[in-house]
Design a protein around this motif. Structure first.
Motif, PDB file in Angstrom:
ATOM      1  N   ILE A  13       7.107  13.877 -28.203  1.00  0.00           N
ATOM      2  CA  ILE A  13       6.543  14.650 -27.096  1.00  0.00           C
ATOM      3  C   ILE A  13       6.187  13.733 -25.927  1.00  0.00           C
ATOM      4  O   ILE A  13       6.471  14.041 -24.760  1.00  0.00           O
ATOM      5  N   ILE A  14       5.601  12.583 -26.243  1.00  0.00           N
ATOM      6  CA  ILE A  14       5.241  11.629 -25.186  1.00  0.00           C
ATOM      7  C   ILE A  14       6.482  11.136 -24.453  1.00  0.00           C
ATOM      8  O   ILE A  14       6.520  11.078 -23.220  1.00  0.00           O
ATOM      9  N   LEU A  15       7.521  10.778 -25.209  1.00  0.00           N
ATOM     10  CA  LEU A  15       8.760  10.310 -24.588  1.00  0.00           C
ATOM     11  C   LEU A  15       9.392  11.408 -23.733  1.00  0.00           C
ATOM     12  O   LEU A  15       9.911  11.142 -22.649  1.00  0.00           O
ATOM     13  N   GLY A  16       9.307  12.638 -24.222  1.00  0.00           N
ATOM     14  CA  GLY A  16       9.823  13.765 -23.451  1.00  0.00           C
ATOM     15  C   GLY A  16       9.028  13.987 -22.180  1.00  0.00           C
ATOM     16  O   GLY A  16       9.591  14.271 -21.119  1.00  0.00           O
ATOM     17  N   ALA A  17       7.707  13.831 -22.279  1.00  0.00           N
ATOM     18  CA  ALA A  17       6.836  14.014 -21.112  1.00  0.00           C
ATOM     19  C   ALA A  17       7.096  12.935 -20.061  1.00  0.00           C
ATOM     20  O   ALA A  17       7.213  13.222 -18.866  1.00  0.00           O
ATOM     21  N   TYR A  18       7.192  11.678 -20.501  1.00  0.00           N
ATOM     22  CA  TYR A  18       7.521  10.588 -19.565  1.00  0.00           C
ATOM     23  C   TYR A  18       8.872  10.859 -18.890  1.00  0.00           C
ATOM     24  O   TYR A  18       9.052  10.576 -17.703  1.00  0.00           O
TER      25      TYR A  18
END
Length: 332
Positions: A225-230
Motif C-alpha cells: 500500500i505504501i509503495l502504491g501510495a508513493y
C-alpha cells in the motif's frame, strides 16, 4: 566478525523509525557480507545498540565487562523526543540525562546525520561520532504502476493525492498537515502511520477522530500500500519540525515522488530547495508549493532526488557500517 544488532521493545518500535532503521541495518549488513545476530545470548564480537531502555543498559554493561566494544546509534535525542507521546515534554529532560549517560559509555557513536552529530556534541559528549545515513533500498522503492492501481482500488481517488508517512506526532507536523489540507479542498490528503492512540496526547487523538473532510488516517498499512501510495501521489508532504534524518524522505526521493519538507537544520546540506526537493517555512508556503507542482517542472527535481537516495543505498550503508565495526575492533 559477528555483530549483535540490539533493539528492545520490538512490538512498540517495529512501526517506528528506530524499527525501520534496525531492519535497514540487517539488510545492509547482509549485502555487505557481515555476520550478525539479534540474539543477545549468542557470541558476538561487537554490539550495535539502537535503543536507550533498560535492556540496552544491561547489554552495554555486560559487553563492556566482557571487553566487547559497544557502538551506540544516536537515534534518540532530547529534541526529537519532545512533542511526541503523552507526557513526552515532561519526561524529555530525564531522557536527555539518560541518553547522555548511555552514549557516553559507548566506545563509538553513529549518528544518522551531521545535524544529529552536532546535537550529540552539544550535550557535552566527547566520543568519536561517525555519520551514516539510515539508508534506503533503492531497488525496492521505485514507482510501480500495478501497485498504484491496487492502491486506488483500496483508496478510490477523485482528487490529486498528497501523502505523509510517519507516527502521527505533533512534532511531525500533523496539525500543519491538516491545516494545509483544509485550505486545499481540491486535494486528497492521506497520512499513513501507526495510530498508537493510547500513547498520543488528547489533542492529537481528537484531530485524528475528526479530521478535515479531505484527510484520512488509515493507520499502519502494508508495504504494498505504501509503495502504491508513493507511486500515485502528486507529492510527499512531510512538515516535521524536528528530525534526525527521516527514512520516509529517502523512500519518497527514491520513488521520484516530489518531496516537500519544512526548512529545518537537518535538511540544510543535502536537500536543496528546487534542486532535489521543495522546502517551506509555514502553512502559506506549503500551500503555494503544492498548488504549483507541475509534472514538467518537477522532472529534474525528482531525478536529482533519486540520485540523492542512490547515494544512501543500503549497499553503500552496509560497507560503511562494516568499516566502522572493523575500526572499533582494531582500537579495542
Amino acid at each position: 566478525m559477528k555483530v549483535l544488532l540490539y533493539s528492545e521493545g520490538k512490538s512498540l518500535f517495529n512501526k517506528s523509525g528506530v524499527g525501520r532503521a534496525l531492519t535497514h541495518q540487517k539488510e545492509a549488513l547482509t549485502q555487505a557480507g557481515v555476520e550478525f545476530t539479534t540474539d543477545e545470548n549468542e557470541k558476538y564480537d561487537v554490539v550495535h545498540i539502537n535503543t536507550i531502555g533498560p535492556g540496552s543498559d544491561k547489554i552495554l554493561k555486560k559487553s563492556k565487562k566482557s571487553g566487547i566494544p559497544v557502538i551506540y546509534h544516536t537515534h534518540t535525542t532530547f529534541e526529537d523526543f519532545r512533542n511526541s507521546f503523552v507526557l513526552s515534554n515532561m519526561i524529555s529532560p530525564f531522557i536527555k540525562k539518560r541518553l547522555i549517560k548511555l552514549y557516553s559509555q559507548a566506545d563509538s557513536l553513529i549518528s544518522p546525520s551531521e545535524y544529529t552529530k552536532n546535537l550529540i556534541k552539544s550535550y557535552g559528549i566527547d566520543k568519536n561520532i561517525d555519520v551514516v545515513s539510515n539508508g534506503v533500498d533503492t531497488n525496492k522503492f521505485i514507482k510501480n504502476r500495478e501497485l498504484a492501481d491496487k492502491f486506488k482500488e483500496e483508496y478510490p481517488l477523485n482528487k490529486p493525492l498528497i501523502i505523509c508517512v510517519g507516527l502521527p506526532f505533533r512534532r511531525k507536523g500533523i496539525f500543519d498537515f491538516c491545516e494545509v489540507a483544509k485550505k486545499l479542498p481540491d486535494y486528497q490528503f492521506i497520512w499513513f502511520g501507526a495510530k498508537m492512540a493510547s500513547l498520543l496526547p488528547r489533542d492529537v487523538q481528537k484531530l485524528m477522530k475528526n479530521p478535515p473532510e479531505n484527510v484520512k488516517f488509515p493507520g499502519y498499512v502494508s508495504n504494498e500500500i505504501i509503495l502504491g501510495a508513493y507511486s500515485e501521489a502528486k507529492a510527499f508532504f512531510f512538515p516535521t519540525y524536528e528530525e534526525n534524518e527521516g527514512i520516509v524522505v529517502l523512500e519518497a526521493l527514491s520513488m521520484k515522488t516530489p518531496v516537500i519538507v519544512r526548512d529545518i537544520p537537518v535538511y540544510e546540506k543535502w536537500l536543496n530547495n528546487n534542486k532535489n526537493a521543495f522546502k517551506g517555512k509555514n502553512i502559506d508556503e506549503f500551500i503555494k508549493i503544492i498548488s504549483e507542482i507541475d509534472e514538467d517542472k518537477i522532472k529534474n527535481i525528482v531525478e536529482n532526488g533519486r540520485k540523492t537516495a542512490e547515494e544512501r543505498d543500503l549497499k553503500i550503508i552496509g560497507e560503511k557500517l562494516k568499516s566502522i565495526y572493523k575500526k572499533v575492533l582494531k582500537n579495542v
